[in-house]
Design an enzyme around this catalytic site. Structure first.
Site, PDB file in Angstrom:
ATOM      1  N   HIS A 201       0.798  -1.223   0.000  1.00  0.00           N
ATOM      2  CA  HIS A 201       0.000   0.000   0.000  1.00  0.00           C
ATOM      3  C   HIS A 201       0.833   1.277   0.000  1.00  0.00           C
ATOM      4  O   HIS A 201       0.289   2.364  -0.046  1.00  0.00           O
ATOM      5  CB  HIS A 201      -0.930   0.029   1.219  1.00  0.00           C
ATOM      6  CG  HIS A 201      -0.189   0.243   2.512  1.00  0.00           C
ATOM      7  ND1 HIS A 201       0.440  -0.775   3.171  1.00  0.00           N
ATOM      8  CD2 HIS A 201       0.049   1.359   3.240  1.00  0.00           C
ATOM      9  CE1 HIS A 201       1.023  -0.301   4.259  1.00  0.00           C
ATOM     10  NE2 HIS A 201       0.805   1.005   4.326  1.00  0.00           N
TER      11      HIS A 201
HETATM   12  C1  UD1 Z   1      -1.478   5.282   6.560  1.00  0.00           C
HETATM   13  C2  UD1 Z   1      -0.122   5.660   7.178  1.00  0.00           C
HETATM   14  C3  UD1 Z   1       0.875   4.536   6.909  1.00  0.00           C
HETATM   15  C4  UD1 Z   1       0.329   3.190   7.373  1.00  0.00           C
HETATM   16  C5  UD1 Z   1      -1.035   2.954   6.711  1.00  0.00           C
HETATM   17  C6  UD1 Z   1      -1.652   1.650   7.120  1.00  0.00           C
HETATM   18  C7  UD1 Z   1       0.512   8.051   7.200  1.00  0.00           C
HETATM   19  C8  UD1 Z   1       1.338   9.071   6.549  1.00  0.00           C
HETATM   20  N1  UD1 Z   1       0.429   6.860   6.557  1.00  0.00           N
HETATM   21  O1  UD1 Z   1      -1.313   5.192   5.168  1.00  0.00           O
HETATM   22  O2  UD1 Z   1       2.062   4.810   7.617  1.00  0.00           O
HETATM   23  O3  UD1 Z   1       1.216   2.174   6.996  1.00  0.00           O
HETATM   24  O4  UD1 Z   1      -1.895   4.047   7.093  1.00  0.00           O
HETATM   25  O5  UD1 Z   1      -2.823   1.430   6.395  1.00  0.00           O
HETATM   26  O6  UD1 Z   1      -0.058   8.314   8.229  1.00  0.00           O
HETATM   27  N2  UD1 Z   1      -8.939   5.282   2.936  1.00  0.00           N
HETATM   28  C9  UD1 Z   1     -10.101   4.554   2.983  1.00  0.00           C
HETATM   29  N3  UD1 Z   1     -10.592   4.207   4.209  1.00  0.00           N
HETATM   30  C10 UD1 Z   1      -9.973   4.548   5.373  1.00  0.00           C
HETATM   31  C11 UD1 Z   1      -8.782   5.298   5.316  1.00  0.00           C
HETATM   32  C12 UD1 Z   1      -8.274   5.645   4.099  1.00  0.00           C
HETATM   33  O7  UD1 Z   1     -10.684   4.220   1.971  1.00  0.00           O
HETATM   34  O8  UD1 Z   1     -10.470   4.188   6.437  1.00  0.00           O
HETATM   35  C13 UD1 Z   1      -8.390   5.627   1.613  1.00  0.00           C
HETATM   36  C14 UD1 Z   1      -8.554   7.089   1.300  1.00  0.00           C
HETATM   37  O9  UD1 Z   1      -8.888   7.206  -0.036  1.00  0.00           O
HETATM   38  C15 UD1 Z   1      -7.166   7.647   1.533  1.00  0.00           C
HETATM   39  C16 UD1 Z   1      -6.271   6.459   1.245  1.00  0.00           C
HETATM   40  O10 UD1 Z   1      -7.026   5.307   1.599  1.00  0.00           O
HETATM   41  O11 UD1 Z   1      -6.898   8.741   0.737  1.00  0.00           O
HETATM   42  C17 UD1 Z   1      -5.009   6.484   2.029  1.00  0.00           C
HETATM   43  O12 UD1 Z   1      -5.277   6.621   3.405  1.00  0.00           O
HETATM   44  P1  UD1 Z   1      -4.283   7.440   4.375  1.00  0.00           P
HETATM   45  O13 UD1 Z   1      -4.742   7.344   5.790  1.00  0.00           O
HETATM   46  O14 UD1 Z   1      -4.029   8.780   3.795  1.00  0.00           O
HETATM   47  O15 UD1 Z   1      -2.932   6.694   4.230  1.00  0.00           O
HETATM   48  P2  UD1 Z   1      -2.562   5.167   4.177  1.00  0.00           P
HETATM   49  O16 UD1 Z   1      -2.062   4.889   2.818  1.00  0.00           O
HETATM   50  O17 UD1 Z   1      -3.638   4.281   4.719  1.00  0.00           O
END
Ligand code: UD1
Length: 366
Positions: A201
């Protein structure tokens, strides 16, 4: 002592669970749990609270997704209010996500003692948002709980006073050992026998369409030799859709995100784990399962020097060579690093009691 824990995303939940439990077992502590809402999907959040027996959060900040600045700023704005309302003696922050650094900045400016669980990890790759979060958090924290000796060295090299650093071991492994017996294999339609587990991811692997396409081409090819189970993170799902990746490959099984117990079972039963996750690098080392890490670097080098981890980067030929090596029975065996023994959280609780003096007016009020 009133301890306020701040968590926000999936990898935080397995870290707070054993610490919360260790503190709950000691009458000197009262606890408040704050969930920033960085992860909000039930499959990334609620299921972990249930499986890890973490109490429901006392405060939910509901920040949701956004750019790094938006997400970090929203946690700061909302958490400042929580700090005023709850008035804790100590704030415990976990790992390296945006919520970690945001809460640290607020608590440090309020003059409240900040303790960082999983301090001192460094990839030395500042293009990773997590590396920036780690650097800032560790500079501001008052107590730094490290999982491995090289983390202590990183902190000392950055000028952090030795007296603040406590090598307690790995809290992730506390949880893995506590729940290993309860691990349950998810149903994966069409899976027959041995398999590899894939999770991916990180922006560096999934945000560039060309990199993602090359990786998926290789995975599809490898899945003809050993079936591959791939629980897909929401970020990855949207990127796979953008490149038009179709799941029509008999050996590759794309499934929805899984819970903690399912992830443990998949890791323990897998012949090989391929991942860009920090947690999986550690859990595979604890379970003695060969791990191929799809990153150019790792902030967890002990999993390479002592454990079962091998870095392959995005070099798909190297990924294939290492994959075939494991299939030939030549995968790394490794050993479990010191203090990855299930007792890291107890050491944290004892250190808090030994190191933190609660002001007498608060003691009297308690
Ligand atoms: C975040 C953490 C990363 C961790 C990962 C575990 C930071 C900088 N990154 O990355 O260190 O390894 O979590 O998963 O804090 N989204 C959903 N549902 C959710 C949350 C997010 O669909 O509940 C989607 C959204 O479109 C979002 C994307 O996933 O834009 C990424 O989510 P985000 O929390 O920004 O970062 P992660 O890639 O999950």
């Amino acid at each position: 002592m009133h301890v306020l824990h701040v968590v926000g995303a999936r990898p935080n939940f397995m870290k707070v669970a054993p610490v919360y439990k260790a503190l709950a077992a000691r009458p000197q502590f009262t606890q408040t749990l704050v969930h920033t809402g960085q992860h909000y999907d039930p499959s990334l959040s609620d299921i972990f609270f249930d499986q890890l027996s973490i109490p429901r959060p006392d405060v939910c900040l509901d920040v949701g997704s956004g750019s790094h600045a938006v997400q970090t700023a929203n946690v700061m704005l909302r958490f400042e209010q929580t700090m005023k309302e709850k008035n804790p003696d100590v704030v415990l922050v976990y790992g390296d996500i945006n919520s970690t650094v945001a809460a640290t900045l607020v608590a440090a400016k309020e003059g409240v003692c900040v303790c960082h669980v999983e301090a001192g990890l460094r990839s030395r790759d500042r293009s990773m948002p997590e590396e920036l979060n780690r650097l800032v958090t560790d500079q501001l924290a008052d107590l730094l709980f490290t999982p491995s000796p090289e983390a202590d060295i990183n902190l000392i090299n950055e000028g952090i006073d030795k007296s603040k650093i406590h090598y307690v071991g790995n809290v992730m492994i506390d949880t893995a050992l506590q729940l290993a017996e309860k691990a349950t294999m998810p149903k994966v339609e069409g899976l027959n026998g041995e398999f590899a587990l894939l999770t991916m991811h990180r922006p560096s692997n999934v945000d560039d369409p060309q990199v993602l396409q090359q990786l998926m081409n290789k995975i599809v090819q490898l899945s003809e030799q050993l079936e591959v189970v791939f629980p897909v993170h929401p970020r990855t799902k949207s990127r796979l859709e953008a490149i038009g990746f179709q799941d029509q490959h008999t050996g590759l099984h794309l499934i929805d995100p899984i819970g903690y117990l399912e992830c443990l079972a998949l890791q323990r039963c897998a012949k090989i784990v391929m991942t860009d996750s920090g947690g999986l690098q550690e859990e595979t080392t604890a379970f003695g399962v060969p791990c191929l890490t799809i990153r150019e670097n790792t902030e967890r080098p002990v999993t390479i020097s002592e454990g079962t981890n091998t870095l392959v980067g995005t070099d798909t030929d190297l990924l294939e060579r290492e994959f075939l090596k494991v299939l030939r029975g030549e995968g790394k065996v490794g050993r479990v690093p010191d203090k990855w023994d299930g007792k890291a959280s107890d050491r944290i609780a004892d250190t808090l009691l030994a190191e933190i003096a609660v002001p007498s007016h608060k003691r009297a009020a308690a």
